[in-house]
Design an enzyme around this catalytic site. Structure first.
Site, mmCIF file in Angstrom:
data_model
loop_
_atom_site.group_PDB
_atom_site.id
_atom_site.type_symbol
_atom_site.label_atom_id
_atom_site.label_comp_id
_atom_site.label_asym_id
_atom_site.label_seq_id
_atom_site.Cartn_x
_atom_site.Cartn_y
_atom_site.Cartn_z
ATOM 1 N N HIS A 85 0.812 -1.216 0.000
ATOM 2 C CA HIS A 85 0.000 0.000 0.000
ATOM 3 C C HIS A 85 0.843 1.262 0.000
ATOM 4 O O HIS A 85 0.428 2.295 -0.512
ATOM 5 C CB HIS A 85 -0.963 -0.019 1.187
ATOM 6 C CG HIS A 85 -2.045 -1.016 0.981
ATOM 7 N ND1 HIS A 85 -2.038 -2.246 1.577
ATOM 8 C CD2 HIS A 85 -3.127 -0.991 0.181
ATOM 9 C CE1 HIS A 85 -3.090 -2.917 1.166
ATOM 10 N NE2 HIS A 85 -3.766 -2.190 0.327
ATOM 11 N N CYS A 135 -8.678 -3.476 -10.958
ATOM 12 C CA CYS A 135 -8.263 -2.212 -10.333
ATOM 13 C C CYS A 135 -6.982 -2.379 -9.520
ATOM 14 O O CYS A 135 -6.572 -1.468 -8.823
ATOM 15 C CB CYS A 135 -9.378 -1.627 -9.474
ATOM 16 S SG CYS A 135 -9.877 -2.722 -8.146
#
Ligand code: PEP
Ligand code: MG
Length: 641
Positions: free
Chosen positions: A250, A570
């Site tokens: 992330h 995505c």
């Protein structure tokens, strides 16, 4: 094995060999043995100028395209200043357990660092290995740890014990009369460094301050948390380099979204780089050069200029349709990590937001955002997109995404399972705490009054999770109607992330309850390969081109086409233009990515035919190994350029 000091009495078992950074460079002809024996006549000569430090290059993982040149801003230590804290006699056991936990954590971190050394050139390994060994020794059955335990037994907190024992040992080392003063200082610093590591692990400091970052600097750190990355300002910062981290973690996703050139997982950088050292960082190649030579600087300037030229060229594609040469339209959408990106997204020539990661609203704050605040944030995104859909994913907490607000709400502690990536992550946590989900769904429904919205559920594995969410959704909608809130007649559709192998392989069953699918290849790769997406040690295993992962994608796409459910990708695969032909060939017609990746992907879409892409995908799916797949993908990409 490292040697220890011969007279061990007051001295801890510490390193004799220093890291390169701490050793004085050896001037070429100035050693004691080369000093002239005959006196030199004439006026005293000014001292010879110091040779410039030699250029050194580090290899890490390429994370954000772009070149950064600037002075290093090394953040070595987030250790808080601690007060002397006494504890009651019945608190000793718990305090010793905390200390042991911090010791084990420090050992694991050092073990990981040592494993990463294998990626360094031999010269770098030789420098760092003895240092890490010395740290390992101190974190083993050492005098430092025995001393710290004794102090806890004498009724002080683990933090106080470590701080005071470290300082006492360092002072004892510094008091030793030894001609090698530099060596003595180094040993004391090594003890302090271990103390800092222990303290860092004992006290997790949630908020990171980047307030002192000077304009144009390159941030150098051991590890950057996603929540901290969200605080960085792309306008101030030239780039980021860290020792730890993976390409699709992330933190990496966040840095790419912010458009900050970055190299993660570059072992040795925090030891070799000092604050103010000039750095050249190449986010596309994953290299960091410290003390760049004039030739390296010139090359960096050239690369940077050509990067800017290419960006300009690509910007011209903005208004052109994303259509293949045989006339197939491809929907290109943007992901959103932080609101800062909205203006960029609105200008990126995309057809909507395919993934609005709502985590940012819960990061770096002490209170949970209420319904009103959330509604405003979603509404702003919906209005900025001017009629294009916004796909809002409900909170995906878990894994590496630490969120302070949930800690304050007492959820994080309770949920911190054995393995957060396999525990109550995403929709699992929201169904355990339905009030969180209800607040978020209420806000999303209210924002949908201002434009098209879609709801996306993270980390789904079973059909029951979708059903349970739908029930809550209906209940929330009824409540809003009773309250007289403005909302559309038809509720926004509910889709699910396909990011666990179980979800991918039961996509046909999930299609009965889900309105659409968004394939999250980041987590899907992590769970399929059993390799953490943020762990540099397993970066090679974490490979979206593994046939296993591609079969999961293929199965999902085929099921959704058969059952007429919209499907998109995505995850970071969607942002890689080299993979665009393969994804189109597998049947995908909708891709969502960070806004800055859109032009390159559009360029590829506009230069391929679906027939060629389908042929490529067929050949790829016959391969048995990632290397074969990579070869075909590269070959196809090379023909396009
Ligand atoms: C994914 O897992 O691919 C994804 C898009 O979600 P995130 O990266 O936020 O986990
Ligand atoms: Mg995910």
């Amino acid at each position: 094995m490292r040697k220890t000091e011969p007279k061990a009495a007051p001295r801890p078992r510490v390193a004799k060999v220093a890291p390169a950074s701490a050793q004085a460079p050896t001037p070429p002809c100035d050693g004691a043995g080369l000093r002239p024996t005959v006196a030199v006549k004439g006026p005293p000569q000014p001292p010879a100028p110091k040779p410039p430090p030699a250029e050194r290059r580090f290899q890490g993982l390429p994370v954000g395209a772009g070149i950064a040149v600037g002075p290093a801003y090394l953040i070595e230590d987030q250790t808080p200043t601690l007060e002397h804290r006494p504890i009651p006699a019945d608190g000793v056991e718990a305090e010793l357990a905390r200390l042991d936990e911090a010791i084990s954590k420090s050992r694991r971190q050092l073990g990981k660092l040592r494993a990463q050394l294998a990626m360094l050139p031999a010269e770098g390994q030789a420098e760092l290995e003895p240092l890490i060994d010395a740290y390992m020794q101190m974190i083993g059955p050492s005098r430092l740890l025995r001393g710290a335990r004794k102090r806890v037994e004498a009724l002080v907190s683990a933090e106080t014990a470590v701080t005071e024992e470290t300082e006492a040992l360092a002072a004892a080392v510094l008091a030793v009369q030894d001609r090698d003063r530099a060596g003595i200082k180094r040993r004391a610093e090594e003890i302090r460094e271990i103390g800092r590591r222990l303290i860092r692990n004992l006290t997790e400091t949630p908020f990171q301050s980047f307030a002192k970052l000077a304009q144009g600097t390159v941030l150098v750190m051991d590890h950057l948390r996603p929540a901290d990355a969200a605080l960085l300002s792309p306008a101030r910062l030239a780039g980021v380099v860290t020792e730890e981290g993976g390409t699709d973690g992330h933190t990496a996703v966040m840095l790419r979204a912010l458009g900050i050139p970055a190299v993660l997982g570059a072992p040795g950088v925090t030891t070799a780089i000092h604050r103010g050292d000039l750095l050249v960082l190449d986010g596309g190649e994953g290299t960091v050069t410290v003390h760049p030579s004039p030739a390296t600087m010139a090359a960096a300037r050239r690369s940077s200029a050509s990067f800017a030229r290419e960006r300009q060229k690509l910007a011209q594609l903005r208004r052109l349709p994303a259509e293949t040469t045989d006339g197939q339209s491809v929907e290109l959408m943007s992901n959103l990590e932080v609101p800062l990106e909205l203006p960029l997204i609105a200008q990126a020539g995309v057809e909507g937001i395919g993934l609005f990661r709502s985590e940012f609203m819960f990061m770096n704050r002490a209170q949970l955002p209420d319904e009103g605040e959330q509604t405003e944030v979603y509404r702003a995104a919906v209005e900025a997109m001017g009629g294009d859909p916004v796909t809002i994913r409900v909170l995906d907490w878990g894994g590496e995404k630490e969120i302070e607000a949930l800690q304050v709400a007492g959820i994080a502690e309770e949920m911190a399972g054995l393995n957060p990536a396999l525990g109550l992550r995403g929709i699992r946590m929201l169904l355990r705490y339905p009030e969180l989900l209800e607040t978020q769904l209420s806000a999303i429904i209210r924002a949908s009054h201002f434009g098209p919205v879609r709801v996306l559920l993270p980390m789904v594995t079973t059909i029951d999770e979708v059903r349970a969410t739908r029930e809550i959704y209906q209940k929330v909608a009824r409540r809003l109607r009773r309250r007289g809130e403005a909302m559309p007649e038809r509720l926004p559709p509910i889709g699910i992330m396909i990011e666990t192998p179980a979800a991918a392989l039961s996509a046909d069953a999930l299609a009965l309850e889900a309105d659409f699918f968004a394939i999250g290849t980041n987590d899907l790769t992590m769970y399929a390969m059993a390799a953490d997406r943020a762990d540099a040690d397993v970066a090679k295993l974490y490979d979206p081109l593994h046939p296993g992962l591609l079969r999961l994608v293929q199965f999902t796409v085929e099921a959704s086409l058969r059952l007429r459910k919209p499907v998109s990708v995505c995850g970071e695969m969607a942002a890689n233009p080299k993979l665009t032909p393969l994804l189109l060939g597998l049947g995908l017609r909708s891709l969502s990515m960070n806004a800055s990746a859109v032009p390159r992907v559009k360029q590829v879409v506009r230069s391929v035919s679906i027939a060629d892409c389908a042929r490529l995908a067929r050949r790829v799916m016959e391969q048995t190994e990632p290397a074969g797949i990579r070869g075909l993908v590269e070959e196809f990409a090379a023909k396009l350029s």
